[in-house]
Design an enzyme around this catalytic site. Structure first.
Site, PDB file in Angstrom:
ATOM      1  N   ASN A 205      57.861  32.128  59.819  1.00 26.42           N
ATOM      2  CA  ASN A 205      58.560  31.500  60.943  1.00 26.42           C
ATOM      3  C   ASN A 205      57.628  30.486  61.606  1.00 26.42           C
ATOM      4  O   ASN A 205      56.481  30.339  61.203  1.00 26.42           O
ATOM      5  CB  ASN A 205      59.061  32.565  61.922  1.00 26.42           C
ATOM      6  CG  ASN A 205      57.927  33.358  62.524  1.00 26.42           C
ATOM      7  OD1 ASN A 205      57.079  32.819  63.221  1.00 26.42           O
ATOM      8  ND2 ASN A 205      57.891  34.663  62.221  1.00 26.42           N
ATOM      9  N   ARG A 206      58.135  29.813  62.623  1.00 31.30           N
ATOM     10  CA  ARG A 206      57.408  28.673  63.185  1.00 31.30           C
ATOM     11  C   ARG A 206      56.409  29.022  64.283  1.00 31.30           C
ATOM     12  O   ARG A 206      55.899  28.147  64.958  1.00 31.30           O
ATOM     13  CB  ARG A 206      58.410  27.653  63.749  1.00 31.30           C
ATOM     14  CG  ARG A 206      59.288  27.051  62.696  1.00 31.30           C
ATOM     15  CD  ARG A 206      60.170  25.953  63.278  1.00 31.30           C
ATOM     16  NE  ARG A 206      61.218  25.584  62.349  1.00 31.30           N
ATOM     17  CZ  ARG A 206      61.032  24.797  61.294  1.00 31.30           C
ATOM     18  NH1 ARG A 206      59.835  24.282  61.056  1.00 31.30           N
ATOM     19  NH2 ARG A 206      62.029  24.522  60.489  1.00 31.30           N
TER      20      ARG A 206
END
Ligand code: C5P
Length: 218
Positions: A30-31
């Site tokens: 994920n970011r």
């Protein structure tokens, strides 16, 4: 180690994303940059705390003055957290993947004419909920994060109850806010006393105020 209001306190901080392997060369991620968790760890160290910093593979530079534990997956993070206990307080700022690939392949998955690979998922352990609900050795203060894109306050308030943590630091991570991966944050601190929205400020400033609040609560 610096002397301060948190001298003698041992605090756990989780940070960064987790990487969930698909095969030896691929993963799901994920970011999360780990910026907010890193800033929190540094702010706690500045207040004199002994900090165990359990981080996934984050872009952010590692904080100074902590016991550093580097992990890849949610399952590894769960184990590292269990090994770090007991602590006086725990701050769960990691963006832990909710799911992992049920059986990651030991060898690289090849392109074949038989069609596309199908990934099956399994649920990861919820680290925050597990620690919040410990019958023995629960930290005095457990702080979770809620990164939401919709109904931030309602979702975060429900999350505090569902997980059983003491505080939730809620933020809106919709792309237009620039918060995820950015240097600023606009958070609402939710406790049993209600919700308190802080003005938008630098992540280091958020970390400093949160560390001061933690020092007061312990
Ligand atoms: O359920 P959700 O992922 O939105 O909850 C966010 C909070 O829960 C964060 O504090 C995060 O670090 C924690 N969490 C966790 N383990 C998981 C999922 C989330 O500790 N598997």
């Amino acid at each position: 180690m610096k002397a301060g209001p948190l001298t003698g306190r041992r605090i756990l901080v989780t940070s960064g994303p987790t990487h969930e392997p698909i095969d030896p060369v691929r993963y799901i991620a994920n970011r999360s940059s780990g910026a907010q968790g890193t800033a929190i760890a540094e702010a706690l160290v500045a207040q004199g705390a002994e900090v165990v910093f359990v981080t996934g593979p984050a872009d952010a530079a590692r904080p100074r003055g902590v016991h550093l534990v580097e992990v890849q997956s949610a399952q590894e993070m769960m184990q590292a957290v269990q090994e770090a206990l007991p602590v006086d307080a725990a701050v769960f700022s990691a963006a832990v993947a909710d799911w992992r690939v049920a059986s990651a392949s030991d060898s690289k998955i090849k392109k074949t004419k038989q069609g596309l690979p199908k990934l099956e998922f399994a649920e990861n352990p919820d680290i925050l909920a597990t620690v919040s609900q410990l019958q023995n050795g629960r930290p005095k203060l457990v702080v979770g994060f809620a990164a939401e894109t919709d109904d931030v306050l309602a979702n975060a308030t429900a999350k505090r109850t569902r997980k059983g943590c003491d505080w939730i630091v809620a933020n809106d991570v919709s792309p237009e806010t620039g918060i995820m991966g950015g240097s600023e944050n606009a958070v609402t601190l939710i406790s049993e006393d209600g919700a308190e929205s802080w003005p938008r400020m630098g992540k280091t400033e958020v970390a400093k105020i949160l560390a001061e609040r933690i020092a007061k609560a312990l």
